[in-house]
Design a protein around this motif. Sequence first.
Motif, PDB file in Angstrom:
ATOM      1  N   PHE A   1       0.838  -1.204   0.000  1.00 18.63           N
ATOM      2  CA  PHE A   1       0.000   0.000   0.000  1.00 18.63           C
ATOM      3  C   PHE A   1       0.872   1.254   0.000  1.00 18.63           C
ATOM      4  O   PHE A   1       0.591   2.223  -0.713  1.00 18.63           O
ATOM      5  CB  PHE A   1      -0.917   0.009   1.223  1.00 18.63           C
ATOM      6  CG  PHE A   1      -2.085  -0.937   1.142  1.00 18.63           C
ATOM      7  CD1 PHE A   1      -2.205  -1.843   0.104  1.00 18.63           C
ATOM      8  CD2 PHE A   1      -3.078  -0.921   2.112  1.00 18.63           C
ATOM      9  CE1 PHE A   1      -3.276  -2.716   0.027  1.00 18.63           C
ATOM     10  CE2 PHE A   1      -4.157  -1.783   2.048  1.00 18.63           C
ATOM     11  CZ  PHE A   1      -4.252  -2.686   1.007  1.00 18.63           C
ATOM     12  N   LYS A   2       1.911   1.232   0.804  1.00 20.14           N
ATOM     13  CA  LYS A   2       2.808   2.387   0.889  1.00 20.14           C
ATOM     14  C   LYS A   2       3.470   2.654  -0.456  1.00 20.14           C
ATOM     15  O   LYS A   2       3.554   3.807  -0.906  1.00 20.14           O
ATOM     16  CB  LYS A   2       3.865   2.139   1.965  1.00 20.14           C
ATOM     17  CG  LYS A   2       4.840   3.293   2.156  1.00 20.14           C
ATOM     18  CD  LYS A   2       5.824   2.989   3.284  1.00 20.14           C
ATOM     19  CE  LYS A   2       6.795   4.149   3.482  1.00 20.14           C
ATOM     20  NZ  LYS A   2       7.754   3.876   4.592  1.00 20.14           N
ATOM     21  N   GLU A   3       3.919   1.591  -1.123  1.00 20.75           N
ATOM     22  CA  GLU A   3       4.579   1.758  -2.422  1.00 20.75           C
ATOM     23  C   GLU A   3       3.599   2.261  -3.473  1.00 20.75           C
ATOM     24  O   GLU A   3       3.927   3.144  -4.273  1.00 20.75           O
ATOM     25  CB  GLU A   3       5.194   0.426  -2.856  1.00 20.75           C
ATOM     26  CG  GLU A   3       6.381  -0.005  -1.997  1.00 20.75           C
ATOM     27  CD  GLU A   3       6.850  -1.409  -2.319  1.00 20.75           C
ATOM     28  OE1 GLU A   3       6.256  -2.055  -3.224  1.00 20.75           O
ATOM     29  OE2 GLU A   3       7.809  -1.882  -1.669  1.00 20.75           O
ATOM     30  N   ARG A   4       2.397   1.701  -3.489  1.00 19.97           N
ATOM     31  CA  ARG A   4       1.413   2.122  -4.493  1.00 19.97           C
ATOM     32  C   ARG A   4       0.932   3.553  -4.247  1.00 19.97           C
ATOM     33  O   ARG A   4       0.728   4.315  -5.193  1.00 19.97           O
ATOM     34  CB  ARG A   4       0.214   1.170  -4.490  1.00 19.97           C
ATOM     35  CG  ARG A   4       0.498  -0.193  -5.113  1.00 19.97           C
ATOM     36  CD  ARG A   4      -0.801  -0.965  -5.312  1.00 19.97           C
ATOM     37  NE  ARG A   4      -0.602  -2.248  -5.965  1.00 19.97           N
ATOM     38  CZ  ARG A   4      -1.588  -3.067  -6.327  1.00 19.97           C
ATOM     39  NH1 ARG A   4      -2.853  -2.723  -6.080  1.00 19.97           N
ATOM     40  NH2 ARG A   4      -1.332  -4.217  -6.922  1.00 19.97           N
ATOM     41  N   ALA A   5       0.725   3.904  -2.983  1.00 16.99           N
ATOM     42  CA  ALA A   5       0.232   5.249  -2.665  1.00 16.99           C
ATOM     43  C   ALA A   5       1.280   6.311  -2.963  1.00 16.99           C
ATOM     44  O   ALA A   5       0.942   7.466  -3.254  1.00 16.99           O
ATOM     45  CB  ALA A   5      -0.186   5.323  -1.203  1.00 16.99           C
ATOM     46  N   GLY A   6       2.554   5.946  -2.895  1.00 18.05           N
ATOM     47  CA  GLY A   6       3.621   6.872  -3.253  1.00 18.05           C
ATOM     48  C   GLY A   6       3.602   8.138  -2.430  1.00 18.05           C
ATOM     49  O   GLY A   6       3.598   8.109  -1.198  1.00 18.05           O
TER      50      GLY A   6
END
Length: 441
Positions: free
Chosen positions: A295-300
């Motif tokens: 989630f952290k990577e996708r949310a950027g």
Amino acid sequence: MKKILVLGAGYVAQPLVNYLLKNTQFELVVADVHLEQAERVSGNRARTQAVSLDIRENEKLEQLIEQTDLAISLLPYTLHLQIAKACIKFRTPLITASYVTPEIRKLDTEAKEAGIVILKEMGLDPGIDHMSAMQVIDKIKADGGKISSFKSYCGGLAAPEANTNPWRYKFSWSPKGVLLAAQNGAKFFDKNQIVDVENDRMWEQTWPLQVDKFNLEAYPNRDSLPYISRYKLEGIETLVRCTLRFPGWVKTMAALREIGFFDSESQKSAEKLSRDKLLRQLLHIPNGTGLRQIFKERAGQFWTEEIEERFDWLGLFENTPENRHNENTSAIDFLVSLMIEKMSFAKNERDMVVLHHDFIYEKAGIRHNWLSSLIEYGRPDGTSAMARTVAYPAAIAARFILEGTINLSGVQIPVLPQIYNPVLQELTNQGIHFSDINKKI
């Protein structure tokens, strides 16, 4: 005795019916696909009748409209074209709280020939926002002023004592409509320039706004450009209509979008899955790396400690069993189910509606700032502020049409003095009124 047909017995219907029944010259037919909901709203009271109606049964719909003096539709806007055509056929006035669509607007001539009014946008937003804005606009013009900027803001929120979760938001009805609206882009007019905002750039067009004691977040709502002509503000430099939320909402919606939670593609599981596995399936995430990291990577750039706290509180990282096998589920529907469970108003919790207008105008070479604000709270009897402010304009307009106070034909929205003056006065009588500050700047 005048008969009023109320189509739809959902969230808004109760205060609408309650208001209309105060007039002993009205009798009401409440129609809904679920008879028990229509019966709940009518309450087996004198001068009411509850009926079952599937809107796809056009013959039954036409029979009901033929037998009534005025129809009010609280159904989704996608059904209003069918209803409007039936009202024209039987010369029955129609009121709805939904936006005018191009298809409805094309019925203007037919409605005039039938001698009836199709009054749209008669709720809160749209509705009270139009009427209150036009009343100020017409006053400024009549006093010799020229408006250079108009910003209008509206939002349904939790009252301070009910604003108890990290999202700083609660739902009075299904969250899906709110989530779908969060995917819209916007257009507005700023300093003589058209600003066209794609949904994925909405976070760049968000600004803080203080109304009374509330620090809020504003962002543009859909297409404001048509309101330059509808409000007769040709030559204005800035015009924008905005949605209000507590701070952090827009970036949270952006994070949800980037992660994939707005995906509406339905999937079915043949077996019982844990929440972790179900989310991986719905969001197309392979096994291995933890959901929090994905989630952290996708949310950027949108990932913050605040958003992580919101996701934690909602239970997105809990690995609990999900009894959804053999059910069609999409990412957005799963998110909606969690929001309904954890972000709905509890009994006796109040909601709050904030509607705020900000005008800048010049008169005799001096600039003025006119601020007009409505802050309405839910009532102790359980009637929400949102339901009242959507229902009352439609109910009041129905009364005034049947009594002859409003005497118009064709497709209309409430921007004419013949509509907004009596309706705003009656809203004031019902305790829904604006506070105004008009000062030199």
